[in-house]
Write a protein that holds these residues in place. Sequence first.
Motif, mmCIF file in Angstrom:
data_model
loop_
_atom_site.group_PDB
_atom_site.id
_atom_site.type_symbol
_atom_site.label_atom_id
_atom_site.label_comp_id
_atom_site.label_asym_id
_atom_site.label_seq_id
_atom_site.Cartn_x
_atom_site.Cartn_y
_atom_site.Cartn_z
ATOM 1 N N PHE A 80 0.820 -1.208 0.000
ATOM 2 C CA PHE A 80 0.000 0.000 0.000
ATOM 3 C C PHE A 80 0.854 1.258 0.000
ATOM 4 C CE2 PHE A 80 -2.593 2.843 3.026
ATOM 5 C CZ PHE A 80 -3.137 3.569 1.971
ATOM 6 N N TYR A 81 1.772 1.359 0.951
ATOM 7 C CA TYR A 81 2.473 2.620 1.163
ATOM 8 C C TYR A 81 3.620 2.869 0.184
ATOM 9 C CZ TYR A 81 -0.054 3.932 5.362
ATOM 10 O OH TYR A 81 -1.031 4.331 6.240
ATOM 11 N N LEU A 82 4.314 1.842 -0.259
ATOM 12 C CA LEU A 82 5.434 2.092 -1.177
ATOM 13 C C LEU A 82 4.984 2.802 -2.451
ATOM 14 C CD1 LEU A 82 7.593 -1.135 -0.703
ATOM 15 C CD2 LEU A 82 8.236 1.212 -0.105
ATOM 16 N N PRO A 83 3.919 2.351 -3.130
ATOM 17 C CA PRO A 83 3.479 3.109 -4.307
ATOM 18 C C PRO A 83 2.752 4.403 -3.944
ATOM 19 C CG PRO A 83 2.087 1.176 -3.995
ATOM 20 C CD PRO A 83 3.214 1.056 -3.023
ATOM 21 N N LEU A 84 2.012 4.417 -2.816
ATOM 22 C CA LEU A 84 1.260 5.619 -2.466
ATOM 23 C C LEU A 84 2.181 6.800 -2.187
ATOM 24 C CD1 LEU A 84 -1.686 6.678 -1.702
ATOM 25 C CD2 LEU A 84 -0.936 6.350 0.667
ATOM 26 N N LEU A 85 3.304 6.536 -1.505
ATOM 27 C CA LEU A 85 4.207 7.610 -1.093
ATOM 28 C C LEU A 85 5.437 7.720 -1.985
ATOM 29 C CD1 LEU A 85 4.101 7.102 2.797
ATOM 30 C CD2 LEU A 85 2.725 8.638 1.392
ATOM 31 N N ASN A 86 5.358 7.212 -3.201
ATOM 32 C CA ASN A 86 6.544 7.270 -4.066
ATOM 33 C C ASN A 86 6.911 8.705 -4.430
ATOM 34 O OD1 ASN A 86 4.576 7.885 -5.944
ATOM 35 N ND2 ASN A 86 5.183 6.322 -7.415
ATOM 36 N N TRP A 87 5.979 9.659 -4.236
ATOM 37 C CA TRP A 87 6.300 11.055 -4.517
ATOM 38 C C TRP A 87 7.376 11.596 -3.575
ATOM 39 C CZ3 TRP A 87 5.070 13.663 -0.092
ATOM 40 C CH2 TRP A 87 4.016 13.172 0.686
ATOM 41 N N THR A 88 7.569 10.942 -2.429
ATOM 42 C CA THR A 88 8.592 11.417 -1.496
ATOM 43 C C THR A 88 9.999 11.137 -2.003
ATOM 44 O OG1 THR A 88 8.610 9.352 -0.233
ATOM 45 C CG2 THR A 88 7.050 11.042 0.461
ATOM 46 N N THR A 89 10.156 10.234 -2.965
ATOM 47 C CA THR A 89 11.484 9.815 -3.412
ATOM 48 C C THR A 89 11.981 10.573 -4.636
ATOM 49 O OG1 THR A 89 10.677 8.092 -4.925
ATOM 50 C CG2 THR A 89 10.925 7.496 -2.606
ATOM 51 N N VAL A 90 11.120 11.391 -5.255
ATOM 52 C CA VAL A 90 11.458 11.968 -6.565
ATOM 53 C C VAL A 90 12.707 12.821 -6.491
ATOM 54 C CG1 VAL A 90 10.659 13.542 -8.370
ATOM 55 C CG2 VAL A 90 9.098 11.847 -7.417
ATOM 56 N N TYR A 91 12.805 13.674 -5.454
ATOM 57 C CA TYR A 91 13.960 14.561 -5.353
ATOM 58 C C TYR A 91 14.881 14.209 -4.185
ATOM 59 C CZ TYR A 91 11.478 17.297 -8.799
ATOM 60 O OH TYR A 91 10.837 17.699 -9.939
ATOM 61 N N VAL A 92 14.337 13.519 -3.182
ATOM 62 C CA VAL A 92 15.154 13.172 -2.024
ATOM 63 C C VAL A 92 15.915 11.876 -2.259
ATOM 64 C CG1 VAL A 92 15.090 12.667 0.461
ATOM 65 C CG2 VAL A 92 13.568 14.394 -0.504
ATOM 66 N N GLY A 93 15.345 10.957 -3.053
ATOM 67 C CA GLY A 93 16.012 9.699 -3.350
ATOM 68 C C GLY A 93 15.447 8.544 -2.556
ATOM 69 N N PRO A 94 16.049 7.358 -2.723
ATOM 70 C CA PRO A 94 15.511 6.142 -2.097
ATOM 71 C C PRO A 94 15.427 6.203 -0.585
ATOM 72 C CG PRO A 94 17.130 5.600 -3.786
ATOM 73 C CD PRO A 94 17.198 7.082 -3.590
ATOM 74 N N VAL A 95 16.227 7.068 0.068
ATOM 75 C CA VAL A 95 16.169 7.132 1.526
ATOM 76 C C VAL A 95 14.768 7.489 2.005
ATOM 77 C CG1 VAL A 95 16.822 9.577 1.676
ATOM 78 C CG2 VAL A 95 17.344 8.017 3.577
ATOM 79 N N ALA A 96 13.988 8.181 1.163
ATOM 80 C CA ALA A 96 12.638 8.568 1.551
ATOM 81 C C ALA A 96 11.703 7.381 1.661
ATOM 82 C CB ALA A 96 12.074 9.588 0.552
ATOM 83 N N THR A 97 12.112 6.229 1.109
ATOM 84 C CA THR A 97 11.261 5.041 1.258
ATOM 85 C C THR A 97 11.159 4.617 2.724
ATOM 86 O OG1 THR A 97 13.151 3.563 0.868
ATOM 87 C CG2 THR A 97 11.819 4.187 -1.041
ATOM 88 N N ALA A 98 12.051 5.147 3.559
ATOM 89 C CA ALA A 98 11.970 4.839 4.996
ATOM 90 C C ALA A 98 10.633 5.258 5.567
ATOM 91 C CB ALA A 98 13.103 5.528 5.747
#
Length: 553
Positions: free
Chosen positions: A85-103
Amino acid sequence: MRLTRKRLQQSGHPGRLHRWKASLLGVGGLRVLAAVVGGYALNLSFAPTTLWWMAPVGLALLGLSVHGRRLRPALGLGLLFGLAFYLPLLNWTTVYVGPVATALAVAEALLTMPVGALIASASRRLPLWPIWAAAAWIAAEALRARFPFGGFPWGGIAYSQPDGPLLPAASLLGASGLAFLTALAGFALSGLARAVWNHRRHLRPMLLLAPVMLVAVPFVLGVVGLRTEQSGSDAPHKTIAVVQGNVPQPGLEFNARRRAVTDMHVKETQKLAAAVRAGTAPKPELVIWPENASDIDPYTNSDAFAEIDQAVRDIGVPTLVGAVVGAGQPGQSYNMGIVWDPVTGPAAKLSDQTYSKMHPVPFGEYMPWRSFFRIFSAKVDLQQGEFLPGRRPGNLTMNGVKIGDVICFEVVYDGIVRDVVKGGAQVLVVQTNNATFGYTNETYQQQAMSRVRAVEHGREVLISSTSGVSAVIRPDGSVESSIGLFTAGYMDASVPLISATTPGTVIGGPLEWVLAIGFLAGLAFVTVRERRRRNSGTGDSTGAESSPGPATA
């Protein structure tokens, strides 16, 4: 195969035989698949899609996945559901910050684990378990809304419903009530599916009565909610202008060019003033600028002050200016909305005619535990300063209009929005800056939240964004007008000034606590009762997993 089965039978472990047979038939794999597909289906119900019905479907799959499971497998299934649910829903957090935002997505998924175990426990112990499962979901959402660092309720299932038939229930029961009904529709659907499957050979209508009624209840209350919705048709109207000046570029460096964002909003306001003088646009009673429209503190920078003051004098009405304002100490600021008068200028800093954001975003507007998180990524130091929290709700009066100001992500926090409505706000204003998130789904998800808030509180909602999507949202949740992403423009809206209170405003907060605490108390009571029965020798002490009968849906 016969030898293995015989040995298991001789070993006196019927539970092992049961699990061996289940594994052989692939049931465990089906539960995992249901959890993963269910989580992704729930994600698909959120904006920009209008697939509201995917939320009940996703939760129904979660219910089927964890039904009757014990603690550890239910926790694992809950985690898989949360990740999907959350990995695709919050993928906008990774666009400029990078994979660390997947935390962030992983943290939210970890907080979803307990709900899998709670639902599984309810399905084993409680009658009419879909009702209790929906209450368990609300308890989990309440936890995510408060923990850690003040919580992050993004992904609340109420915000998947702005285009669905359940939406009017928000005016009746608040956002928490809408979330409960959405969850109930999903878990009741799983109860109905189980009843049909378990009795497929001897299916009788009476066996389906309870689950069918549970599926129908949310939609009935959605219809009832239509009677409590505010229309504003008999309320006085005022013209309010919303300005979207745009930014030089999307991303983290949206305001890298000093004063560029301010200049762009000044220019768009001057266009509006020219249109008013030409008679091609109605003169507004007040103007709304977005969050961070002034990227320089206008109280200390004379150039920024002069630019803004010129634009406000040009339009000739009070203007709500979003600005970054110094807090008096190096590196500390307020994210502030300032009422700027065309005659007297800006309201005094931290007066009752300014609003400072009460809930700064962790990792975005301040960095908690900086030394700890630096172990994982040096990008924590991209957040160099910190925004201090304000201390009172955003109730402001502009030209006689009582507005309730919330800034950006604050629209997702029930209490912050409810407080400005209870404080007398006739119109809700969402000042936001979505430039950081580029062309992602974040701005559309935030707009969906504003649509739910409009219905919940019976207020027109005006979204003013630096880069879009700015929007005018009617009290019924429909979008009257909007300005697209990374486009400069303005909107003149005739806005109803509504003072009436919806039941949802009154009930929403207490209902969340009643559902969360009621579920935990009910589960605790049944668990203690079962333990006493086992100790007295009257209960089933085999420890085998059980399934409730058809009467319990």
